[in-house]
Design an enzyme around this catalytic site. Structure first.
Site, mmCIF file in Angstrom:
data_model
loop_
_atom_site.group_PDB
_atom_site.id
_atom_site.type_symbol
_atom_site.label_atom_id
_atom_site.label_comp_id
_atom_site.label_asym_id
_atom_site.label_seq_id
_atom_site.Cartn_x
_atom_site.Cartn_y
_atom_site.Cartn_z
ATOM 1 N N ALA C 43 -13.038 29.903 -18.559
ATOM 2 C CA ALA C 43 -14.244 30.107 -17.759
ATOM 3 C C ALA C 43 -14.013 29.682 -16.317
ATOM 4 O O ALA C 43 -13.386 28.669 -16.039
ATOM 5 C CB ALA C 43 -15.399 29.309 -18.357
ATOM 6 N N ASN C 66 -15.573 20.689 -29.313
ATOM 7 C CA ASN C 66 -15.081 20.463 -27.961
ATOM 8 C C ASN C 66 -16.233 20.416 -26.988
ATOM 9 O O ASN C 66 -17.275 21.054 -27.188
ATOM 10 C CB ASN C 66 -14.067 21.539 -27.545
ATOM 11 N N ASN C 96 -13.435 35.142 -17.842
ATOM 12 C CA ASN C 96 -14.680 34.553 -18.340
ATOM 13 C C ASN C 96 -15.410 33.907 -17.171
ATOM 14 O O ASN C 96 -14.833 33.133 -16.413
ATOM 15 C CB ASN C 96 -14.302 33.526 -19.422
ATOM 16 N N CYS C 127 -22.242 28.685 -23.155
ATOM 17 C CA CYS C 127 -21.497 27.429 -23.239
ATOM 18 C C CYS C 127 -22.447 26.279 -23.537
ATOM 19 O O CYS C 127 -23.331 25.968 -22.744
ATOM 20 C CB CYS C 127 -20.760 27.148 -21.942
ATOM 21 N N GLY C 214 -13.306 27.089 -35.073
ATOM 22 C CA GLY C 214 -12.315 27.011 -36.152
ATOM 23 C C GLY C 214 -12.827 27.623 -37.439
ATOM 24 O O GLY C 214 -13.961 28.115 -37.511
ATOM 25 N N GLY C 240 -14.189 33.571 -34.032
ATOM 26 C CA GLY C 240 -14.769 32.419 -34.713
ATOM 27 C C GLY C 240 -13.940 32.118 -35.946
ATOM 28 O O GLY C 240 -14.167 32.678 -37.001
ATOM 29 N N GLY C 241 -12.943 31.254 -35.786
ATOM 30 C CA GLY C 241 -12.175 30.800 -36.934
ATOM 31 C C GLY C 241 -11.052 31.700 -37.376
ATOM 32 O O GLY C 241 -10.521 31.526 -38.477
HETATM 33 C C1 LIG Z 1 -11.373 23.848 -26.311
HETATM 34 C C2 LIG Z 1 -12.233 25.073 -26.221
HETATM 35 C C3 LIG Z 1 -12.649 25.525 -24.975
HETATM 36 C C4 LIG Z 1 -13.470 26.645 -24.868
HETATM 37 N N1 LIG Z 1 -13.836 27.100 -23.623
HETATM 38 C C5 LIG Z 1 -14.569 28.240 -23.519
HETATM 39 C C6 LIG Z 1 -14.891 28.786 -22.253
HETATM 40 O O1 LIG Z 1 -14.499 28.245 -21.216
HETATM 41 N N2 LIG Z 1 -15.640 29.934 -22.190
HETATM 42 C C7 LIG Z 1 -16.074 30.555 -23.338
HETATM 43 O O2 LIG Z 1 -16.736 31.588 -23.249
HETATM 44 N N3 LIG Z 1 -15.766 30.075 -24.556
HETATM 45 C C8 LIG Z 1 -15.022 28.935 -24.685
HETATM 46 N N4 LIG Z 1 -14.697 28.458 -25.931
HETATM 47 C C9 LIG Z 1 -15.149 29.183 -27.119
HETATM 48 C C10 LIG Z 1 -14.057 30.125 -27.638
HETATM 49 O O3 LIG Z 1 -13.713 31.099 -26.680
HETATM 50 C C11 LIG Z 1 -14.499 30.807 -28.938
HETATM 51 O O4 LIG Z 1 -15.680 31.543 -28.674
HETATM 52 C C12 LIG Z 1 -14.790 29.836 -30.061
HETATM 53 O O5 LIG Z 1 -13.907 28.737 -30.006
HETATM 54 C C13 LIG Z 1 -14.712 30.457 -31.460
HETATM 55 O O6 LIG Z 1 -13.428 30.946 -31.743
HETATM 56 P P1 LIG Z 1 -12.297 30.102 -32.544
HETATM 57 O O7 LIG Z 1 -12.959 29.562 -33.778
HETATM 58 O O8 LIG Z 1 -11.202 31.066 -32.811
HETATM 59 O O9 LIG Z 1 -11.863 28.977 -31.633
HETATM 60 C C14 LIG Z 1 -13.881 27.329 -26.052
HETATM 61 C C15 LIG Z 1 -13.449 26.869 -27.297
HETATM 62 C C16 LIG Z 1 -12.639 25.762 -27.399
HETATM 63 C C17 LIG Z 1 -12.210 25.313 -28.769
#
Ligand SMILES: Cc1cc2nc3c(=O)[nH]c(=O)nc-3n(C[C@H](O)[C@H](O)[C@H](O)COP(=O)(O)O)c2cc1C
Ligand SMILES: Cc1cc2nc3c(=O)[nH]c(=O)nc-3n(C[C@H](O)[C@H](O)[C@H](O)COP(=O)(O)OP(=O)(O)OC[C@H]3O[C@@H](n4cnc5c(N)ncnc54)[C@H](O)[C@@H]3O)c2cc1C
Ligand SMILES: Cc1cc2nc3c(=O)[nH]c(=O)nc-3n(C[C@H](O)[C@H](O)[C@H](O)COP(=O)(O)OP(=O)(O)OC[C@H]3O[C@@H](n4cnc5c(N)ncnc54)[C@H](O)[C@@H]3O)c2cc1C
Ligand SMILES: Cc1cc2nc3c(=O)[nH]c(=O)nc-3n(C[C@H](O)[C@H](O)[C@H](O)COP(=O)(O)O)c2cc1C
Ligand code: FES
Ligand code: FES
Lengths: 303, 260, 303, 260
Positions: C43, C66, C96, C127, C214, C240-241
């Protein structure tokens, strides 16, 4: 170890999560149910319900989905056949009430008032697994308040309202039911989820969506408990992914007065007594005289 | 619920494992019951796996030294289970459920197993043989490479094998063995296997041989509390309702079972 | 294997989830980023942001929380220092965009339009980790539509709107941003959660609440993707995960056109190339000629 | 990233484990770097655990046969790690981060370790000794029962031990050993341990001895991508900003570190 939910004293803060403990008799084969703080039984509707087709459950990472669909023999049979045998344990019995309309909820509650075996009703306005299963009451503060008020009018026992986590603003829901007279809040019911069977290329659970429970949802449940506890003054029964005494204490520190154990019972039939013993040991080890001293500690000490 | 030590663990056909572990104290069981096994101590795979009791090892008074099961590695949980080594402990609930009913006067019983429905037939064959009932096993598999327990069952009587692809025994289905002649000699049948097989067996036996079907359903608790594992059955009053596979079953009287 | 997000072609359906891949350079030490379908970077806000105090992450059952708090060097430095080096991989770059007011979003987008290195903007209206961090836009369909429209007016590249799962009605959100002109939807951002440190008796994450991601959240994300895919006609980037190719295919069967991999990158830096290879293998094994044939299979075949 | 075979695994003090595993191919490392270790293959404990490289075993050309770490069993992940047996494989990323900088001309270096901050000092002592720098180790623990690596460090020079409860060595803190006289003899210091210790060491050394602090922070990725592990540092332009412990650190020049 004892806590109070309105006028009811639980000798320890642990009850069972509705739908995860049947009407207790299966677990009575494993231990003496009188060790429990209270018992919360399966959802009861005015008419018998067959529930959804199978598969009704699916495993997910750190959790499970279920779509039982409120299968139950109806309030008449519950009163006649299921509740009386629970009296012998001399613990409070909370009966989970479900319906499709305000009248349904009121009718079940009225009927339950004929029984001496009901110490509180838990209003399930949050079951995601049946069409018109009450979830509309669980996502709209106004409707939640209406059903709460209507039940309060006919109930002579405390009314616990069970909140759905599938909302934008859980605090608004909690405040609405508190204002409508709820004696306590239980939270959270399951998150709406889905698993897809890659081979069949369709949702694994026959109902399509199911309710997500187990450790996976714990952070969401703890967060909501933490927020609601600071916004209302009625007691909260916290639940969602509690597997151990530490998990239970996490909810109490977040602001819950009591906790409920659901999915853990499937993994370990002795989960409840082990958690109760673990809380007792934790209190001993940390010199805690009363659960009250832990309740909300995560925000009370910050203030 | 007990923590039981693994005594044997080996592959007996492609992705088919034989697993024997120490028996819990005061083991009481009937063939057809199942064990509810945790595949990990963590939360990764939360739910227990139901696996039929296959055989109780040991002789006479010493019988019940060890329990054996046979399972197919199909999903993530059984994949983890496969990795457990001899000497490690398993968290096991059970034996659970209602197993097969043995009838003392029976002279001849047909045991019908399909795929991972074959394992419960071994202990059943043992007990039937002990009470003097002659046993004929009819077992079916996809293919020779996943065929299991033929040798074990042959200790108790004739074993008729069918495979879908003809790579072992008859090419076809278990029901192909069920001739009028054979059925005429049988007092009872016991069947466990995939739903299409059970449906075919039920139809074939209808009005000819009395018997039992052992069903499968995804489970939550395994002890009758969660209502996950229901199956349609004809009730005593003639209506159709749900019974729980984990508690009322997995074995049901054949005519009571209503297939969708 | 190729898919289209509006006018953009991704050579395979896998992008990175924003915030989980930095600006790519750390992962370039592990593999050639040109294997990716696209890259979605962290972002970016109009001014540099320091983000939240630490601890910023916590492990939870099957997932993590996080609360980074949108730490980033600001759009000027992002354009000058971070984006240019990504061009060499010849894959689409999604940036982003975050902000507190509609003007913030518009200003960042305008500034990004000066760069040749931006192929799409992903609007982060979801966010949960910063006060006024845009989540109000993510929970109110009207505000979501307003910010989408405003950005559409100034963007010459496709606009992807990233939805928050912390809402009662995800379909209403999706329809609102579609009507406002969004070219695609990405979903889901994190669920709001909390862990409590029992020793300190306070939330483990310094910010209090954090975003849950996750495997634990996958069933919620799949369910929402399944629901939204049937309600809108713009493409969805599902996430998402996702840890494996099977997880990715589950999202595609639920109706996603592409998928994003987030938390998995932390567990396994090679997660993205392994998932891409796994999807390729799955398609080979199952005789699937085009990802389109899988997309929405879970409901298309039911119809 | 590599799957490395466990060669040794034993308890060296209460809940303190010594773990040695085969080195990845082409191992390159500096003391003070860390390994990012997965404690399970499942999703149960998703995040890797950062553990400092303690010692690289092997001699001369054969040096780098095995990597050893020492870790404390505190939470759920390290509890699982403890259960891994010799012969099992570990999924290890690294060595990662910026380790300690060695200065060739140094005659005498002070190595300051507190608790689980002691392990990185072993390989550091080895390398300093090899380049001809005299080493004095000052290590502190809660109590004798959790004291580790005293013997290993004593191979390289004097070891001064402090414990909070006086059950081993001096009763007090590592800083109690840091007399004006001792500091006057030192060209450099290297410290790793809990934040209060590092803060005290930084204050004590300020303007007297140059040196390095190794920091700890909860990590997401461990490779610099997620911004989880930031710590406040004085930047080159004098302002205070965030640096990443995993990538810019864990070792920082002592005066740059800004404690909250
Ligand atoms: C450490 C971390 C930082 C993230 N930072 C952003 C961000 O800056 N902008 C955003 O839209 N989503 C952010 N997300 C969300 C992820 O892009 C994603 O939507 C979310 O983690 C679900 O996917 P996952 O389960 O594969 O991690 C962040 C997620 C994590 C874990
Ligand atoms: C009463 C009973 C007896 C059984 N006996 C045997 C046996 O002796 N040998 C054998 O190989 N298999 C047997 N099965 C089937 C066995 O339970 C499943 O194959 C196994 O649970 C699949 O687990 P998994 O980890 O491989 O799959 P996963 O896909 O990882 O399982 C996920 C979840 O779905 C459940 N599940 C998946 N498939 C089935 C299934 N077919 N039936 C029930 N639950 C399922 C699992 O229990 C678990 O909760 C029996 C099932 C029942 C109900
Ligand atoms: C650069 C670095 C080097 C380290 N070297 C060593 C070492 O050589 N020996 C040793 O015993 N410990 C070391 N630690 C601390 C070690 O990482 C933690 O004790 C360990 O991660 C705790 O995991 P757990 O499973 O016991 O705790 P859990 O509470 O289960 O951990 C949950 C999560 O929090 C993180 N976490 C918990 N405590 C810490 C902590 N103190 N620091 C960082 N992350 C934490 C874990 O990594 C995990 O992500 C080091 C930490 C860092 C940052
Ligand atoms: C199989 C199953 C059935 C459930 N049935 C009900 C129910 O009838 N009424 C109700 O209010 N909640 C029901 N729930 C929700 C639980 O009571 C509880 O709110 C939820 O599972 C979260 O707790 P847990 O993670 O400890 O299981 C059910 C949950 C499960 C898993
Ligand atoms: S599995 Fe719970 S009732 Fe059968
Ligand atoms: S842990 Fe991800 S940036 Fe340091």
């Amino acid at each position: 170890m004892s806590v109070r939910i309105g006028p009811i004293t639980m000798k320890n803060p642990v009850t069972t999560a509705s739908g995860c403990f049947g009407f207790g008799k299966e677990f009575a084969d494993f231990y003496d149910l009188s060790v429990l703080g209270s018992i919360t039984v399966k959802a009861t509707t005015i008419e018998p319900r067959l529930g959804n087709p199978t598969p009704r459950v699916a495993e997910t990472p750190g959790g499970m989905l279920n779509a039982i669909g409120l299968q139950n023999p109806g309030v008449e049979l519950v009163i006649a056949q299921e509740l009386p045998h629970l009296r012998r344990y001399e613990i409070p019995v909370f009966v989970n009430v479900a319906g499709t309309t305000v009248e349904d909820y009121v009718d079940v509650t009225k009927r339950l008032m004929d029984s001496e075996d009901v110490d509180a009703v838990e209003v399930n306005i949050s079951c995601p697994n049946v069409k018109c299963g009450g979830i509309q009451f669980g996502t709209d503060p106004l409707q939640a308040a209406q059903v709460t008020e209507a039940i309060k009018r006919v109930s002579r026992v405390p009314v616990i309202v069970k909140l759905s986590p599938n909302v934008t603003d859980i605090v608004a829901m909690a405040k609405a039911v508190e204002a409508a007279g709820a004696d306590a809040i239980s939270m959270i019911n399951t998150l709406v989820g889905m698993s897809i069977d890659l081979n069949k290329r369709r949702p694994l659970i026959a109902n399509g969506v199911g309710g997500l429970s187990g450790p996976a949802v714990k952070p969401v449940a703890v967060r909501m408990t933490y927020q609601v506890a600071q916004a209302v003054s009625i007691p909260i029964i916290g639940m969602g992914g509690i597997m151990t005494a530490e998990d239970a204490i996490e909810f109490i520190m977040a602001g819950a007065t009591a906790v409920a154990v659901g999915t853990a019972n499937f993994v370990n039939p002795l989960a409840c007594p082990e958690i109760i013993e673990g809380i007792r040991q934790y209190c001993l080890d940390h010199g805690i005289a009363s659960i009250r001293d832990l309740q909300g500690a995560a925000w009370k000490e910050l203030a | 619920m007990a923590r039981l030590t693994i005594l044997e663990h080996r592959e007996i056909a492609e992705n088919m494992m034989w697993l024997a572990f120490s028996a819990p104290q005061d083991l009481r069981y009937t063939p057809g019951q199942f064990l509810h096994i945790r595949v990990t101590d963590g939360v990764d795979h939360l739910l227990r796996r139901p696996i039929s009791l296959c055989y109780v090892q040991g002789e006479g008074g010493a019988k019940s030294q060890a329990i054996a099961v046979a399972y197919r590695v199909g999903g993530k949980g059984t994949e983890l289970l496969r990795k457990k080594k001899v000497g490690e402990e398993l968290d096991v609930l059970g034996p659970l459920g209602n197993g097969f009913t043995l009838h003392e006067g029976d002279r001849h019983a047909l045991l019908v197993g399909g795929g991972i429905g074959v394992p419960p037939m071994v202990e059943l064959a043992e007990q039937l043989t002990q009470q003097g009932t002659k046993v004929t096993s009819i077992i079916g598999f996809q293919s020779a490479n996943v065929a299991i327990l033929q040798e074990e069952l042959s200790r108790y009587g004739e074993v008729l094998v069918a495979t879908n692809d003809g790579s072992l025994g008859l090419q076809g289905f278990v029901t192909d063995y069920m001739t009028e002649e054979l059925l005429a000699t049988a007092d009872r049948f016991y069947a466990c296997g995939p739903t299409p097989m059970l449906r075919a067996v039920q139809a074939k036996m209808d009005g000819k041989v009395e018997g039992y079907l052992s069903l499968e359903e995804r489970m939550g608790c395994g002890i009758g509390a969660c209502m996950a594992c229901v199956t349609s059955c004809r009730m005593d009053d003639g209506s159709v309702g749900y019974k729980k596979v984990c508690k009322d079953g997995p074995v049901f009287s054949a005519p009571k079972v209503v297939f969708a």
